[in-house]
Design an enzyme around this catalytic site. Sequence first.
Site, short mmCIF file in Angstrom:
data_model
loop_
_atom_site.label_atom_id
_atom_site.label_comp_id
_atom_site.label_asym_id
_atom_site.label_seq_id
_atom_site.Cartn_x
_atom_site.Cartn_y
_atom_site.Cartn_z
N ASP A 272 -4.20 10.10 -1.68
CA ASP A 272 -4.71 8.89 -1.05
C ASP A 272 -4.88 9.20 0.44
OD1 ASP A 272 -5.57 6.32 -0.61
OD2 ASP A 272 -3.84 5.36 -1.54
N GLU A 617 -7.00 -11.44 1.75
CA GLU A 617 -6.17 -10.68 0.82
C GLU A 617 -6.81 -9.30 0.69
OE1 GLU A 617 -5.97 -11.87 -3.26
OE2 GLU A 617 -8.10 -12.34 -3.41
#
Length: 879
Positions: A272, A617
């Site tokens: 990642d 969000e």
Amino acid sequence: MTDKLKIALALLASSALAPTATAQSVPGTLRDSTATPEQRARDIVSRMTLEEKARQLGHTAPAIPRLGVPEYNWWNEGLHGVARAGIATVFPQAIGMAATWDTALLNRVGATVSTEFRAKFLERRLPDGGSEFYRGLTVWSPNINIFRDPRWGRGQETYGEDPYLSGRLGIAYIDGLQGTDPRFSKVIATSKHFAVHSGPESNRHREDVYPSAYDLEDTYLPAFRATVTEGKVQSVMCVYNAVNGVPGCASTMLMEDTLRQSWGFKGYVVSDCGAAANIYRPDALHYTKTAPEGIALGIKAGMDLICGDYRNNMTTDADSIVTAVNTGLLPQATVDRALERLFVARVRLGLFDAKLPFADITAKDYDTPANHAVSRKIAEESMVLLKNEGGLLPIKGEPRTIAVIGPNADSVDALVGNYYGTPSRPVTVLDGIRARYPNAKVVHVQGTGLIGPAEVPVPDDALCVDAACSTKGLKVEYFAGANLDGSMTGSETTANARLEWRGDRETSARWTGTLVAPESGEYGFRFASENGYRVFVGDKLVVDDWGVGDAPSILSGTITLEKGRRYPIRIEGVQRGARSTQQLVWSVPSAAGDQALAAAKSADLVVFVGGLSARIEGEEMKVQAPGFAGGDRTSLDLPAPQQALLEQLNATGKPLVLVLMNGSALAVNWADKNVPAIVEAWYPGGEGGHAVAGLLAGDFSPAGRLPVTFYKSATQLPAFSDYSMKGRTYRYFSGEALYPFGHGLSYTSFAYAAPSLSTTRVGADGKVDVSVAVRNIGARDGDEVVQLYVSHPRARNGLIRSLARFERVHLKKGETRQVTFTLDARALSLVDAKGVRRLTPGPVKLWIGGGQPVTRAGLPIAAGSAADLTVVGQAVLPR
């Protein structure tokens, strides 16, 4: 050289045949299409210097001209369409696609997305045949992490809370992306984030997760296992956080023992972005003291490719790799192993062949009408009808006046979610209703913002270039650097309505001028941007969200201004990627819901479009509002400003429909008791407004099903940071949900006959065929999602039931369909406390229906029927 010759040579250099120009001079077998991918990869790696090898292990792999290796950028996003590469078809966010429970359609979406990736690659292919940022063919999707807790801001990227559903949908999307050609991959998909990763966002670079052996095998690994062993995914992404005390990108247990040894994975592992540095960063996991030690540990454990990140200046640790090899921390053979895996992938994409595969795809094959049709189809299938009291929906007749109110009614943000492309003709809910009801008077009033007052673009007449206000607009200066540094590339005067960047990625701009306040009181300011920004009014820094990450923000700031007074104003913004539109917005002192109430009172129908957006969000973001923290949520309630306006609208007595647009569950308890019709629309993509309007009008019967549990409150859940599955998801939650996993209403009705079993006593293979007749007993055609659940009365660890099979079927009015599922040992197995999966003798209960066999007051149980069988055989299943 003539201009025509220059143009011809430039076109040749950028064409699909560009790599052949130097093919005769390239040594070795890299461009020998008769050799195997492994042979070609091994040969080219053997010809590199250590320094060249180290640089190839980063996501920005530079060209090696002497070896005929073109530049390649591995970083490409394709969660629900080609992202961050300009105009593209935008499909519903992943959680919305999961709500379709339609693997065939998700496979079709994947195939469409991979075609657009090939087109984008061709459109901007580099002269040496390589690719630039977001224009390559290695796609970092899908996200198959389990959405274990609705407070996680990135749960919208997943396929929900169930391991089986996530695995089947992940396989379908991967198959569509990678294609079926036996020799070439259309693109390479990536299962992420491996493994045990689902927030909190605020601590993801430091989090150390200790899942039990039971939860690891029962919940966190099955979807990954399915995409590797069945989906044949060619890439896996390791996580930011640590698992059982070891950084995920340095975990031999995850990457070697599980991924490669147990599951037989043959592809490459990419970190990642920034996760490799987390191994050694003092402000992150700090597992090792130095970068060379950390990087050596990661590559030895099985990490093959390092993605840099804005947080660490995009470093891909090439120097650390060289140091690690030269000091004996890292064997060069281990570096070669990683490189060979990467070059095998590039060979399988056809990047070194004289002619690119998939030659029928052109640089124009994106954002096409056919692709838009697929986007609209899956948006329609994703719609979940949560409530429909009194049959308010579908709308009867042609309303004369429709009031469309709410912060998401005309919001493109609410269409696209996060990790998105740019829709060329986005259809908001307002647009969709106007198109569907062209003869109606459609009145739109925002009424409120998502988490505060309604925000609107600052009008042109409030902005002046100079202090005397002799010229309207703002002066904008563009810079080559990302921090208002580097050379100034241009300047101009522009109106606020649409501020466009000049340049591409890693640029910045400064707008200056004068603001004239139209009234006295408190104003809120925000720069509606895709990246970081600052807004100064007078001598005050009103809002600062310069940031370092990818996530757009909704962060605003307030200041008190006097009517008629002129204030110096300055806006600064940074741009990364091919995203360009910026806009200064504000909330004025007089902003209130009065206009919304007036519109509702004069209407025949009120549609309130609210919920959330990826501006509040999402991934590591700044949001300052009750109920939100760092991209995650602390409350599941509808934000207070929206709730207040919704209650006022309901008090008018007019027919009211609530349309929710969000990426995670909302506890709309008041609405469930008071609003007659509620639609869950998710973030439905570029065609989403047509899908919502079509549902309201009854152009199709809704059949979406919830891929997550809608709880009544966050207080029903354990602590967010607790990774134990006890009390979470429908499989372990023993309380009463607001809307259960698998729930969704229809405009027609279905009936189930008693199931027929091929056997009631199941042996060690676990095999049993379960058939059921499903009949459409309603007044119109429609889809039904047939769901098969398994429960074990003797199960320990609190397991209630598990989804074992599902199928979405279309039934005409009065039609009966026989649906058959085959269960096997894995579907009937249980996991013991040590993490061993077993087929265990004992009773098993089956439920097959349009949802779970659960209900609550006011919510009817889904149609379905039950059956019993007994497992008499036993077996230990492979990990």
